[in-house]
Design an enzyme around this catalytic site. Sequence first.
Site, PDB file in Angstrom:
ATOM      1  N   ASN A   1       0.810  -1.221   0.000  1.00 27.38           N
ATOM      2  CA  ASN A   1       0.000   0.000   0.000  1.00 27.38           C
ATOM      3  C   ASN A   1       0.848   1.278   0.000  1.00 27.38           C
ATOM      4  OD1 ASN A   1       0.930  -0.315   2.576  1.00 27.38           O
ATOM      5  ND2 ASN A   1      -1.001   0.163   3.587  1.00 27.38           N
ATOM      6  N   CYS A   2       2.134   1.154  -0.269  1.00 18.24           N
ATOM      7  CA  CYS A   2       3.043   2.305  -0.324  1.00 18.24           C
ATOM      8  C   CYS A   2       3.012   2.883  -1.744  1.00 18.24           C
ATOM      9  CB  CYS A   2       4.452   1.860   0.039  1.00 18.24           C
ATOM     10  SG  CYS A   2       5.738   3.094  -0.269  1.00 18.24           S
TER      11      CYS A   2
END
Length: 105
Positions: free
Chosen positions: A8-9
């Site tokens: 999710n970066c």
Amino acid sequence: MIIYGLKNCDTCRKALRSLPDATLVDVRADGVPDDVMARAFAQFGAALLNTRSTTWRGLDSQERDQDPLALIAAHPALMKRPLIDADGTLYLGWTKDVAAQVTAL
């Protein structure tokens, strides 16, 4: 090519989009192999630790004084991302320079 980061970066996702043949290894779920982490620390030193992260700001001074590798093992989100392993050569982050070097491979 392996990208060690978080799924999710945003920065890891940018790197993955630019490197469609790469595999993303989520450091929270799967971790980073000890030998890769040791090589990364030998190459990048303290730069491997993301001291701008929310996780870092949540640590007290005693925790911050621990060995960086132990801190990253306990809190994988503290690792600066992405860590890219391209046939044994390691790259840290996704700056214009790193992107140019890695995409040229």
